[in-house]
Design an enzyme around this catalytic site. Structure first.
Site, short mmCIF file in Angstrom:
data_model
loop_
_atom_site.label_atom_id
_atom_site.label_comp_id
_atom_site.label_asym_id
_atom_site.label_seq_id
_atom_site.Cartn_x
_atom_site.Cartn_y
_atom_site.Cartn_z
N ASP A 66 36.01 27.57 33.62
CA ASP A 66 36.26 26.47 33.92
C ASP A 66 34.76 25.90 34.71
O ASP A 66 35.15 26.35 35.65
CB ASP A 66 37.16 25.93 33.33
CG ASP A 66 38.40 26.08 32.22
OD1 ASP A 66 38.18 27.58 31.75
OD2 ASP A 66 38.91 26.13 32.22
N HIS A 84 36.58 35.03 35.69
CA HIS A 84 37.18 36.39 35.16
C HIS A 84 36.40 36.56 34.75
O HIS A 84 35.02 36.51 35.58
CB HIS A 84 37.86 35.65 33.76
CG HIS A 84 39.42 35.00 33.43
ND1 HIS A 84 39.99 35.62 32.68
CD2 HIS A 84 39.51 33.97 34.03
CE1 HIS A 84 41.19 34.77 32.92
NE2 HIS A 84 40.67 33.26 33.65
N SER A 121 35.27 25.98 43.53
CA SER A 121 34.42 26.17 43.74
C SER A 121 32.75 26.08 43.18
O SER A 121 32.33 25.99 41.99
CB SER A 121 34.19 27.86 44.81
OG SER A 121 33.38 27.65 45.75
#
Length: 441
Positions: free
Chosen positions: A195, A266, A382
């Site tokens: 995200d 992911h 980050s």
């Protein structure tokens, strides 16, 4: 006897004009004087002493600070003002020169050195230690609720929506989501790994590629020297690609995770990681404003680079550390230790070339990552950087600043209708690509 013989009017006048003096009167008269005049006299004395001490304190302060024309005044007053004026002048001249050349206003070398000299690693380690401390249960709803309201955290997507179940800030930051919260698009080969917000995307046609519009970084400095391939080519881009140009193009996609985003990341596709490089660099902020101001930011910061292959050729997946990121955890790589003072990761080898020191570790040869598979987590927001090879027909379905979520489509192949892939078939293609490369060598 004289008192009795004194006229009454004269005696009354003496009594009215009486002004006793302790030095001349007896102890008894002194007690009478203190009884009559004591309160007001003591208050006047205290006020006088307070005023004297206050004035004396101001005199001492002024004397300690020194005047503007004294040596002390020159060092404590004129010198800081002069330094600030010189810094402001240099900053203005640097920005004016960039404006004349039509370039974005970025940091000068001296500004970058000053920024890098700040104790950001100490602050980040302190934040990491604090984030791991257990929070009392009664305070958890207040603390986590305030954070959620400030950064827009959607707790209805979390696997556990009860604030009291998160023992520390670190657990709350790295909270898992419900299984159905992030569906993976099955009709595309490349999905979003996290995200976040899209900082930059596009083709990487030269050794200098953009981190944001107008601000670039070195591909070789970011990935390290291409020792994993033996291709003899003048440019770094051509060295890392598996297929000859112009049939294939090197692409990149930079995604920034804000503090309120889901902090786990992911795999964006089915691929095979073969090599890990850990660059123990700085911990500068990677916010969009800093990324647009600091050239080569991603090459300066600490990062974990995973280099491998996917069905279209070269593939790299990089997790970039930042200020207040206590650690970057990669679940398939337990030996990786980030945000350390000194030292190397266990089982790795330190290499240095062209000033870029890194730890290198070869990964198991039978290891693959599936599309949507959980890779790791940040302690706070980050950046994820994807650099991969694909046919020239590949196009991103994105725009700068767009918000993406895990599993959403990043791009498509023009003129081709993609369908759901068989992971085992994709793995066979990747293995055949590896075999053909070895045979060619």
């Amino acid at each position: 006897m004289a008192v009795y013989l004194m006229p009454k009017n004269r005696l009354f006048a003496k009594a009215v004009n009486l002004n006793p003096n302790p030095k001349q009167w007896t102890t008894r008269w002194t007690i009478v004087q203190r009884t009559i005049y004591g309160s007001r006299h003591q208050q006047q004395q205290q006020q006088h002493q307070s005023t004297s001490s206050h004035q004396h304190h101001h005199q001492q302060t002024a004397s300690a600070a020194g005047g503007w024309l004294t040596w002390r005044g020159v060092f404590l007053r004129w010198t800081p003002i002069s330094i600030c004026m010189v810094v402001a002048a240099k900053w203005h001249l640097h920005n004016r020169e960039l404006d004349k050349k039509g370039l974005p206003r970025t940091a000068a070398k001296w500004q970058a050195k000053v920024y890098c000299s700040l104790p950001l690693r100490v602050m980040s380690r302190a934040w990491g230690w604090m984030a791991d401390r257990k929070v009392p249960k009664p305070a958890r709803p207040v603390l986590y609720g305030l954070y959620s309201h400030t950064f827009g955290v959607k707790m209805e997507e979390a696997a556990t929506a009860d604030y009291k179940e998160y023992r520390s800030l670190g657990e709350f930051f790295t909270r898992p989501l419900r299984e159905d919260a992030r569906p993976i698009d099955s009709n595309t080969c490349m999905v979003s790994p996290c995200d976040g917000r899209i900082l930059h995307f596009g083709a990487a046609n030269s050794s200098q590629i953009e981190q944001v519009k107008g601000v670039s970084y070195s591909l070789e400095a970011f990935l390290g020297p291409p020792t994993w391939c033996k291709k003899d080519a003048p440019e770094m881009v051509e060295k890392v690609k598996k297929k000859p140009s112009p049939d294939s193009v090197l692409y990149q996609c930079v995604i920034y995770l804000a503090p309120g985003d889901y902090h786990r990341f992911h795999s964006p596709t089915v691929w095979k990681p073969e090599l890990r490089r850990h660059f123990a660099g700085e911990l500068l902020s990677v916010s969009p404003k800093i990324a647009g101001w600091m050239p080569g930011l991603f090459c300066l910061n600490e990062r974990a680079v995973y280099i491998g292959k996917w069905k279209h050729g070269f593939f790299s997946y990089t997790a970039v550390g930042a200020t207040n990121v206590g650690s970057v955890e990669i679940f398939m790589d337990e030996k990786l230790k980030t945000n350390q003072w000194v030292g190397l990761a266990c089982g790795s080898h330190k290499k240095k070339k062209k000033g870029a020191a890194y730890d290198e570790l070869e990964l198991p040869k039978d290891q693959f990552l599936g599309k949507g598979e959980l890779v790791g987590q940040f302690r706070m927001g980050s950046t994820i950087v994807l650099i991969f090879e694909a046919p020239k027909e590949f196009k991103f379905n994105l725009f700068p600043g767009q918000r993406v979520r895990v599993g959403e489509k990043l791009g498509t192949f023009e003129g081709t209708e993609e369908q759901e892939e068989d992971p085992e078939e994709v793995k066979r293609i990747i293995e055949s690509l590896c075999d053909s490369e070895v045979t060619a060598l």
